[in-house]
Scaffold this active site. Structure first.
Site, PDB file in Angstrom:
ATOM      1  CE  LYS A   1      81.280  83.898 -37.262  1.00  0.00           C
ATOM      2  NZ  LYS A   1      80.295  83.293 -38.067  1.00  0.00           N
TER       3      LYS A   1
ATOM      4  N   GLY B   1      80.708  78.619 -38.464  1.00  0.00           N
ATOM      5  CA  GLY B   1      80.788  77.207 -37.538  1.00  0.00           C
ATOM      6  C   GLY B   1      80.800  75.993 -38.499  1.00  0.00           C
TER       7      GLY B   1
ATOM      8  N   GLY C   1      78.394  76.806 -33.111  1.00  0.00           N
ATOM      9  CA  GLY C   1      76.998  76.358 -32.516  1.00  0.00           C
ATOM     10  C   GLY C   1      76.745  75.196 -32.400  1.00  0.00           C
TER      11      GLY C   1
ATOM     12  CG  ASP D   1      78.185  86.812 -37.308  1.00  0.00           C
ATOM     13  OD1 ASP D   1      79.388  86.093 -37.597  1.00  0.00           O
ATOM     14  OD2 ASP D   1      77.154  86.807 -37.833  1.00  0.00           O
TER      15      ASP D   1
ATOM     16  CE  LYS E   1      76.878  81.447 -44.286  1.00  0.00           C
ATOM     17  NZ  LYS E   1      75.594  80.936 -43.966  1.00  0.00           N
TER      18      LYS E   1
END
Length: 245
Positions: A5, A8, A38, A156, A211
């Site tokens: 992942k 951004g 985002g 996520d 996170k």
């Protein structure tokens, strides 16, 4: 298989992206990337004169906003990553969650087209075929229902859904090398108890708290450890911070 992942913020750091894709080129693992974007979406909505708000970290996504959200995530953000991957000598292919075999549904009427991922009964043969042919799937956090409704999915959550569907390891690649303790020393491992203690002490806070809690939630759902770190975790499996229940 490893699902990565991408945070951004990396979309605005071409040097870090270049280093990541160079490391992916040297990896023997089957890799699938999942990303959001985002900041880019916010920029597109603002340019269009559309007011955007977030509720509990989720961007409210009314239907009139969706062309800009889809364009930002599945379009510009996805193709920015493809551009970097091609420059590194890789064979990327841009996808949405639908092609990965992950269906989505509306989370709530109040959030508009914000979607949640549904449990996959069968994985998509497309991903396996692409990996077998040497492609790098790059999946945006845009999802669809089985009736064709489109959704803006938290990146996520999208990464966790893809990892769960393929029983894959999950890495959160971000703009920091690891989670740090109070003295600035990288932490090699965190679990629910230590995360709670460090959060209460104000060591883990703000964006890092988001996170870490996201990684902890992922570890619980996947029932396996999740790692947070920079692109270096691809070269060194002992770098970054390992998150477990």
């Amino acid at each position: 298989m490893k699902v990565i992942k991408l945070g951004g913020s990396l979309l605005e750091q071409p040097e870090a992206l270049s280093a990541l894709f160079q490391s992916l080129k040297q990896s023997d693992d089957e890799i699938v990337l999942v990303h959001g974007g985002g900041a880019l979406v916010q920029q597109w909505l603002a340019t269009a004169g559309l007011h955007s708000e977030k509720v509990n970290g989720l961007r409210v996504s009314p239907e009139p906003h969706m062309p800009y959200i889809v364009g930002g995530l599945a379009g510009a953000a996805n193709k920015t990553l493809m551009k970097q991957a091609i420059a590194a000598g890789l064979k990327p292919i841009g996808l949405t969650l639908y092609e990965a075999g992950v269906l989505c549904a509306k989370q709530s009427e109040s959030l508009g087209q914000v979607g949640v991922c549904q449990a996959s009964e069968a994985v998509s043969g497309l991903i396996s075929d692409l990996l077998a042919q040497g492609y790098l799937p790059i999946i945006s956090s845009i999802g669809f229902s089985d009736s064709g409704d489109w959704f803006n999915v938290n990146a996520d959550d999208a990464a966790v859904a893809v990892a769960a569907a393929y029983n894959a390891d999950l890495l959160f690649i971000t703009d920091v090398d690891a989670v740090l303790d109070g003295s600035g020393t990288p932490l090699s491992h965190l679990n629910s108890e230590s995360i709670q203690e460090l959060t209460r002490a104000g060591v883990i806070k703000d964006g890092m708290e988001v996170k870490v809690r996201g990684a902890l939630s992922a570890a619980k759902r996947l029932r396996r450890c999740v790692r947070i770190g920079s692109w270096n975790v691809m070269n060194n499996p002992f770098s970054g911070t390992q998150i477990s229940e």
